[in-house]
Design an enzyme around this catalytic site. Structure first.
Site, PDB file in Angstrom:
ATOM      1  N   HIS A 185      -0.996  -1.522   7.336  1.00 12.43           N
ATOM      2  CA  HIS A 185      -0.515  -1.140   7.992  1.00 12.43           C
ATOM      3  C   HIS A 185      -0.024  -2.040   9.325  1.00 12.43           C
ATOM      4  O   HIS A 185       1.092  -2.826   9.315  1.00 12.43           O
ATOM      5  CB  HIS A 185       0.023   0.225   8.706  1.00 12.43           C
ATOM      6  N   HIS A 244       7.621   3.671   2.810  1.00 13.11           N
ATOM      7  CA  HIS A 244       6.388   3.465   3.040  1.00 13.11           C
ATOM      8  C   HIS A 244       5.057   3.016   2.198  1.00 13.11           C
ATOM      9  O   HIS A 244       4.252   2.597   2.566  1.00 13.11           O
ATOM     10  CB  HIS A 244       5.503   4.735   3.870  1.00 13.11           C
ATOM     11  N   ASP A 260       2.094  -0.420   2.637  1.00 10.47           N
ATOM     12  CA  ASP A 260       1.393  -0.159   2.228  1.00 10.47           C
ATOM     13  C   ASP A 260       1.193  -1.552   1.285  1.00 10.47           C
ATOM     14  O   ASP A 260       0.289  -2.654   1.439  1.00 10.47           O
ATOM     15  CB  ASP A 260       0.966   1.289   1.244  1.00 10.47           C
ATOM     16  N   HIS A 317      -4.200   2.310  -2.807  1.00  9.77           N
ATOM     17  CA  HIS A 317      -4.237   0.631  -2.018  1.00  9.77           C
ATOM     18  C   HIS A 317      -4.849   0.035  -3.165  1.00  9.77           C
ATOM     19  O   HIS A 317      -5.174  -1.226  -3.621  1.00  9.77           O
ATOM     20  CB  HIS A 317      -5.143   0.931  -1.315  1.00  9.77           C
TER      21      HIS A 317
HETATM   22 ZN   LIG Z   1       0.037   3.583   4.696  1.00  8.60          ZN
END
Ligand SMILES: [Zn+2]
Length: 303
Positions: free
Chosen positions: A76, A232, A236, A259
């Site tokens: 973030h 969001h 990311d 991720h």
């Molecule tokens: Zn996040």
């Protein structure tokens, strides 16, 4: 973009790490040309440069580390720094994880605004694609396509009808990031909370820093956007792409990624030198730049 930038002065904040539960002080301070983003574990005396090769773990957050010193949940803060064009900064941390703050990147954007931004009179090359690059896992994928600007097309699909299928496409500019992406908070499903806790994760998570969803409703009050979830995910993604260390001129298409795939596409790109070039727009190629002065930056990408 075009010029390397740092902060005009140091700024601090404090908060809890969402996974470790540790109370951590974070201090952003100016750094010289060619530094990149360097996390400093002040409790261990170890510096961890934010580079794709140092990414270690991708379970519910991105962790980077060197020599056993890890920094958790970097994405973030990295997202805010990258989207706002902060090239060189030291991030001092008193503990193992970047504080989650309110679960979004907005507190970090506000820290950067409070500090002020300083142009460093040294050009910043951009990564320009010469052909597309793709990574996938089952039906999940991330693709990078040649483009004039940095844009993202992200699609998510969850079984929970509260989230369902969401898709958002946007060109990433500092202004649009600040208004449309930075405020989007991290989210989790109630059904995952026990699983997280069993793995020793989510210890600092609460309804104040995470949008918790059970099967049919949002448990943590009103959403900031109807499609806060996909926003969001874009937040990311930008934070993970920041491990590339250079502005990316590409159209990024992501489908149900996370991720691990976000970082995998950066590593895939770096492993294909014929797929990209370092590009300096003419207007920011001053003759005064000494060739050796740029070397540490160029080396950072090659390495
Ligand atoms: Zn996040």
């Amino acid at each position: 973009m075009g010029w390397q930038k740092t902060l005009a002065r140091a700024v601090e904040a404090e908060g809890v790490g969402i996974h470790s539960g540790a109370q951590v002080k974070v201090r952003l301070r100016p750094a010289p040309v060619g530094t990149g983003v360097v996390f400093v574990r002040t409790d261990l005396g170890v510096a961890v440069p934010a580079r794709a090769e140092h990414a270690r773990d991708f379970s519910f957050a991105t962790t980077i580390g060197v020599r056993g010193a890890n920094v958790g949940t970097v994405e973030h803060l990295m997202s805010a720094l990258y989207a706002l064009g902060i090239t060189n900064v030291f991030v001092d941390l008193s503990g193992p994880e970047v504080p989650v703050m309110d679960g979004s990147a907005l507190p970090f954007v506000q820290m950067i605004q409070r500090a002020g931004v300083l142009e460093q009179n040294r050009s910043l090359p951009e990564v320009r694609l010469l052909r597309s690059v793709r990574v996938s896992h089952g039906d999940r994928f991330v693709e990078l396509h040649p483009a004039e600007h940095f844009s993202v097309d992200y699609r998510v699909r969850y079984r929970s009808p509260v989230v369902g299928e969401q898709r958002l496409t946007l060109t990433v500019t500092p202004e649009r990031f600040t208004s449309a992406i930075a405020p989007a908070r991290t989210f989790g499903f109630l059904s995952d909370v026990k699983h997280l806790r069993d793995r020793g994760l989510g210890r600092g998570g609460s309804l104040n820093n995470c949008v918790i969803v059970d099967e049919y409703r949002v448990l943590s009050g009103r959403l900031r956007f109807r499609d806060e979830f996909v926003r969001h995910k874009i937040l990311d993604l930008i934070g993970d792409l920041a491990l590339l260390e250079y502005p990316l001129r590409a159209h990024v298409v992501a489908h149900k990624a996370g991720h691990a795939l976000h970082v995998a596409v950066v590593r895939e790109l770096l492993s294909q030198p014929e797929a990209w070039e370092l590009y300096e727009p003419e207007r920011v190629a001053p003759l005064s730049v000494h060739p050796f002065a740029l070397e540490p930056v160029a080396h950072a990408v090659a390495g």
